[in-house]
Design an enzyme around this catalytic site. Structure first.
Site, PDB file in Angstrom:
ATOM      1  N   LYS A   1      18.166  -0.416 -11.984  1.00 40.44           N
ATOM      2  CA  LYS A   1      19.542   0.085 -12.013  1.00 40.44           C
ATOM      3  C   LYS A   1      19.816   1.040 -10.854  1.00 40.44           C
ATOM      4  O   LYS A   1      20.849   1.005 -10.225  1.00 40.44           O
ATOM      5  CB  LYS A   1      19.750   0.801 -13.343  1.00 40.44           C
ATOM      6  CG  LYS A   1      21.110   1.435 -13.513  1.00 40.44           C
ATOM      7  CD  LYS A   1      21.194   2.033 -14.901  1.00 40.44           C
ATOM      8  CE  LYS A   1      22.467   2.795 -15.122  1.00 40.44           C
ATOM      9  NZ  LYS A   1      22.490   3.401 -16.452  1.00 40.44           N
ATOM     10  N   GLN A   2      18.878   1.941 -10.605  1.00 31.22           N
ATOM     11  CA  GLN A   2      19.134   3.000  -9.620  1.00 31.22           C
ATOM     12  C   GLN A   2      17.821   3.506  -9.039  1.00 31.22           C
ATOM     13  O   GLN A   2      16.739   3.187  -9.549  1.00 31.22           O
ATOM     14  CB  GLN A   2      19.880   4.150 -10.275  1.00 31.22           C
ATOM     15  CG  GLN A   2      19.078   4.892 -11.325  1.00 31.22           C
ATOM     16  CD  GLN A   2      19.944   5.830 -12.161  1.00 31.22           C
ATOM     17  OE1 GLN A   2      20.710   5.389 -13.007  1.00 31.22           O
ATOM     18  NE2 GLN A   2      19.810   7.116 -11.945  1.00 31.22           N
TER      19      GLN A   2
ATOM     20  N   TRP B   1      20.567  15.184 -16.459  1.00 30.64           N
ATOM     21  CA  TRP B   1      19.781  15.670 -15.314  1.00 30.64           C
ATOM     22  C   TRP B   1      20.650  15.787 -14.061  1.00 30.64           C
ATOM     23  O   TRP B   1      20.278  16.433 -13.096  1.00 30.64           O
ATOM     24  CB  TRP B   1      18.568  14.774 -15.050  1.00 30.64           C
ATOM     25  CG  TRP B   1      18.862  13.386 -14.525  1.00 30.64           C
ATOM     26  CD1 TRP B   1      19.823  12.530 -14.987  1.00 30.64           C
ATOM     27  CD2 TRP B   1      18.207  12.696 -13.451  1.00 30.64           C
ATOM     28  NE1 TRP B   1      19.794  11.349 -14.273  1.00 30.64           N
ATOM     29  CE2 TRP B   1      18.817  11.418 -13.322  1.00 30.64           C
ATOM     30  CE3 TRP B   1      17.167  13.010 -12.598  1.00 30.64           C
ATOM     31  CZ2 TRP B   1      18.423  10.478 -12.371  1.00 30.64           C
ATOM     32  CZ3 TRP B   1      16.760  12.064 -11.645  1.00 30.64           C
ATOM     33  CH2 TRP B   1      17.383  10.829 -11.541  1.00 30.64           C
ATOM     34  N   ASP B   2      21.821  15.171 -14.111  1.00 27.32           N
ATOM     35  CA  ASP B   2      22.746  15.197 -12.982  1.00 27.32           C
ATOM     36  C   ASP B   2      22.936  16.625 -12.460  1.00 27.32           C
ATOM     37  O   ASP B   2      23.023  16.855 -11.256  1.00 27.32           O
ATOM     38  CB  ASP B   2      24.124  14.664 -13.397  1.00 27.32           C
ATOM     39  CG  ASP B   2      24.081  13.271 -14.029  1.00 27.32           C
ATOM     40  OD1 ASP B   2      23.058  12.935 -14.627  1.00 27.32           O
ATOM     41  OD2 ASP B   2      25.074  12.545 -13.930  1.00 27.32           O
TER      42      ASP B   2
ATOM     43  N   GLU C   1      16.982   3.030 -15.707  1.00 24.01           N
ATOM     44  CA  GLU C   1      16.983   2.987 -17.176  1.00 24.01           C
ATOM     45  C   GLU C   1      16.819   1.578 -17.738  1.00 24.01           C
ATOM     46  O   GLU C   1      16.725   1.416 -18.951  1.00 24.01           O
ATOM     47  CB  GLU C   1      18.286   3.602 -17.686  1.00 24.01           C
ATOM     48  CG  GLU C   1      18.382   5.065 -17.314  1.00 24.01           C
ATOM     49  CD  GLU C   1      19.695   5.699 -17.724  1.00 24.01           C
ATOM     50  OE1 GLU C   1      20.733   5.032 -17.641  1.00 24.01           O
ATOM     51  OE2 GLU C   1      19.673   6.871 -18.116  1.00 24.01           O
TER      52      GLU C   1
HETATM   53  O1  IFM Z   1      22.225  10.697 -15.735  1.00 23.46           O
HETATM   54  C1  IFM Z   1      22.812   9.472 -15.486  1.00 23.46           C
HETATM   55  C2  IFM Z   1      21.740   8.407 -15.575  1.00 23.46           C
HETATM   56  O2  IFM Z   1      20.750   8.609 -14.632  1.00 23.46           O
HETATM   57  C3  IFM Z   1      22.353   7.038 -15.383  1.00 23.46           C
HETATM   58  N1  IFM Z   1      23.383   6.810 -16.332  1.00 23.46           N
HETATM   59  C4  IFM Z   1      24.461   7.799 -16.288  1.00 23.46           C
HETATM   60  C5  IFM Z   1      23.911   9.201 -16.482  1.00 23.46           C
HETATM   61  C6  IFM Z   1      25.042  10.229 -16.368  1.00 23.46           C
HETATM   62  O3  IFM Z   1      25.551  10.272 -15.073  1.00 23.46           O
END
Ligand code: IFM
Length: 686
Positions: A549-550, A306-307, A447
């Site tokens: 995580k984010q 999705w990046d 995640e």
């Molecule tokens: O897309 C990301 C994900 O959100 C977190 N882990 C790494 C992936 C690739 O950058």
């Protein structure tokens, strides 16, 4: 102003990994890491290629690395390079012209090199080497092409060979496990006579000279790759002519895309590096998209996440829509893979791959990380449950259409993507007793918490994106999707359950999140025993806690601030920040963007700065569990750009008209922002 160059002087061995990623050169098709020429596979020297993958037995399928044309070895009476320590060493990345320079000073010789991949060009890598005598010296320079290359899940070439061609070029040729023919041809011109040599895994020439002080050996190399015999573009005939063109075209692209920031050298350097890193990923030739680790090699299987849509596309929409179109085209071309994945998981429509390669099939393993202590694979549910990927693809396509006004792309397959994505979510949703649709057993951008119900990001994105698309398509009178069908999409979207801010203004990340152990990340981190430990999933230490995580809810609010009150934006920013590890390089920029919407400009700039410096500092995690995840971080670069363009300048592009609603901190007043409108370069001073 100033920067435009990145310098590493007298770096230490611990810096090498960071330099390799931050100083890479590329042109969206091929790239080469910022490693010393004498480095080989042990140091992960990599001539990378986007879009051609191979699988060896049951190992992970990954992009192939190309045979390496940059090999060299230098002998003088004082010893051999590699093997000798220089008195001084330096790498300088000229970000304005896309060229990496190296200068190493030894007692008797000075070695200078430069390298680049021609901007907008094909599969080419060019290099110049100069060995200058600091005192009279006999120099033996060997320059070669090698098939002994770094591979994570290889070997990818069960068959490979080396030879000389009639015109004196050297050729490395191989056939992958999947039967793709890969060739690298190296042509070089030297200032001195040469002798050919061919040994195991190396072919090239020896240049020998008795140099007087101040004299030099000069070598110009042109490396070209061909896949299945295809010449994507003829290799340049002259090094200097190719260099001149590249120099000018990169300079133009860079100057037309950079922002000039007043009085902040560090941020200027970071932002220049972000722009540089994005430009070297801009592919003007094929719809191959951009892997999560860009051109830095095979990490994450060279997959597209999705990046691309959420973090990288905005840069290209504002600077180079030709590249943006190819990124979108990639998702149209890979629709069959997404249809297949949906069927395999028992759904309808298009379930895009969490980790997508050239055919769009799911390449994310069901065991995507390992336990660093035991080496045991850990079951992860990214492939099965990270369903937000399809709406992210939908968002990317619509962003492109709205920004460019290019409705034609809908006729060229885009409308099928929209349709199939909506169909997927309809089949994936369950109708609750409340009469609303719920998405159960999913994973949001955070995640660490798997198989959760009603992830706020996922539910809201599906709803908002469909609503926005329908309203745009209706406004445009677009007839490619019948009005009745759009009406059905809308009815579905409006019936999706949305988490509302609670009494305290907090939007719960997923059902039950607020009931988890209330421990902040600063406190939680003391529980981590092994820095490589995987914190999420069934056994992960973060799982029973609120540690994430984010950015997750924060990402939603950053992308759709217009849907929430300022109060809600502020409260959620404040609430989630202390629980966020920021383990992913994607996190900072979403926090930066939301901070800007909240009017917390100091914080917005802090997060943006962190994001721009990700690769320059090389501070991100190298392991997810036991799996190596090092490399460059394009999404952090794109995210930093997003923070600046959208968050601080309020840039909105609609049908090639860019409008601004700036929100700049005082110290950034005077900033000059460069972008394109309908392909025409513009500059705006704030
Ligand atoms: O897309 C990301 C994900 O959100 C977190 N882990 C790494 C992936 C690739 O950058």
């Amino acid at each position: 102003m100033r920067p435009r160059s990145l310098l590493a002087r007298n770096y230490s061995p611990e810096d090498l990994e960071r330099i390799a990623n931050a100083f890479l050169v590329g042109n969206g098709r091929v790239g080469y890491k910022g490693t010393r020429e004498e480095f080989g596979k042990e140091e992960r020297a990599t001539f990378s290629l986007i879009g051609t993958y191979d699988q060896r037995e049951d190992k992970w399928r990954e992009p192939i690395n190309l045979f390496d044309p940059l090999g060299f070895r230098i002998e003088t009476s004082l010893g051999t390079i590699p093997g000798r320590e220089p008195l001084r060493r330096e790498f300088r990345l000229d970000m304005r012209h896309g060229i990496l320079y190296r200068k190493d000073v030894y007692e008797d010789v000075e070695v200078r090199t430069e390298r680049f991949c021609p901007y907008g060009g094909g599969l080419h890598l060019l290099q110049k080497i100069e060995v200058r005598a600091r005192k009279d010296a006999k120099v033996l320079l060997s320059s070669f092409l090698t098939t002994d290359i770094h591979e994570i899940n290889g070997p990818h070439f069960p068959e490979k060979s080396l030879s000389f061609l009639e015109d004196g070029s050297v050729l490395a040729s191989g056939v992958t496990n999947e039967g793709r023919k890969v060739e690298v041809i190296l042509r070089e011109e030297g200032s001195h006579g040469r002798r050919p040599f061919l040994e195991k895994e190396r072919v090239g020439y020896l240049y020998e000279a008795d140099l007087r002080q101040g004299e030099r050996i000069l070598l110009r190399k042109i490396g070209e790759a061909r896949i299945d015999g295809e010449i994507e573009e003829e290799a340049p005939l002259s090094y200097e002519e190719a260099r001149r063109r590249h120099f000018l075209s990169f300079e133009r692209a860079f100057e037309e895309a950079r922002a000039i920031l007043p009085r902040d050298g560090e941020l200027q350097k970071g932002m220049d590096h972000a722009v540089y890193s994005l430009l070297i990923l801009g592919n003007h030739r094929k719809a191959t998209s951009i892997p999560a680790r860009g051109l830095s090699g095979q990490v994450y299987k060279g997959a597209i996440f999705w990046d691309t849509e959420m973090f990288l596309l905005p840069f290209f929409l504002l600077t180079d829509q030709e590249v943006a179109r190819l990124l979108v085209q990639y998702r149209i071309n890979t629709l069959p893979g997404a249809l297949l994945k949906a069927r395999e998981f028992g759904f309808e429509g298009a379930f895009y791959a969490w980790e997508s390669q050239e055919d769009g099939r799911e390449r994310c393993s069901l065991y995507n990380v390992t336990d660093p202590r035991t080496g045991e694979p850990i079951r992860t549910y990214f492939a099965d449950c990270q369903i937000h990927i399809s709406i992210d693809v939908f968002h990317g396509l619509m962003e492109y259409v709205r920004a460019s006004g290019d409705l034609r792309i809908l006729e060229e397959g885009g409308k099928d993507v929209l349709r199939e994505v909506v169909r997927f979510y309809r089949s994936r949703a369950s109708l609750g007793e409340d009469g609303l649709y719920h998405f159960k057993g999913v994973i949001g951008p955070d995640e660490y918490h798997e198989l959760v119900d009603d992830n706020a990001y996922t539910n809201a994105m599906v709803r908002f994106e469909i609503e926005d698309a329908v309203s745009y398509l209706r406004k445009k009178g677009y007839g490619g999707i019948p009005g009745e069908e759009l009406g059905e999409w809308l009815r579905f979207a409006r019936a999706i359950y949305l988490q509302k801010p609670g009494k305290d203004g907090v939007i719960e990340q997923f059902a039950g999140y607020l009931g988890l152990e209330d421990v902040r990340y600063e406190e939680f981190r003391k529980r981590i025993e092994d820095p490589k430990e995987y914190l999420g999933g069934k056994e992960g230490k973060a799982t029973p806690t609120r540690v994430i995580k984010q950015a997750d809810v924060v990402a939603l609010l950053a992308l759709h601030p217009e849907r929430y009150s300022r109060e809600a934006l502020r409260k959620n920013l404040r609430f989630y920040e202390p629980y966020t590890e920021g383990g992913s390089s994607l996190s900072n920029s979403m926090y930066g963007l939301l901070s800007a919407w909240c009017g917390n400009l100091g914080k917005a700039v802090r997060y943006m700065r962190e994001s721009t410096l990700t690769d320059i500092r090389g501070s991100k995690k190298m392991f997810a569990g036991g799996i190596y995840i090092g490399g460059s971080h394009p999404a952090a670069m794109g995210g930093a750009y997003l923070d600046l363009a959208r968050g601080l300048l309020g840039a909105r592009i609609e049908e090639n008209k860019v409008r601004f609603s700036p929100n700049l901190p005082k110290e950034m007043k005077g900033l000059r922002y460069r972008y394109k409108e309908g392909g025409i370069p513009k500059e705006r001073k704030f």
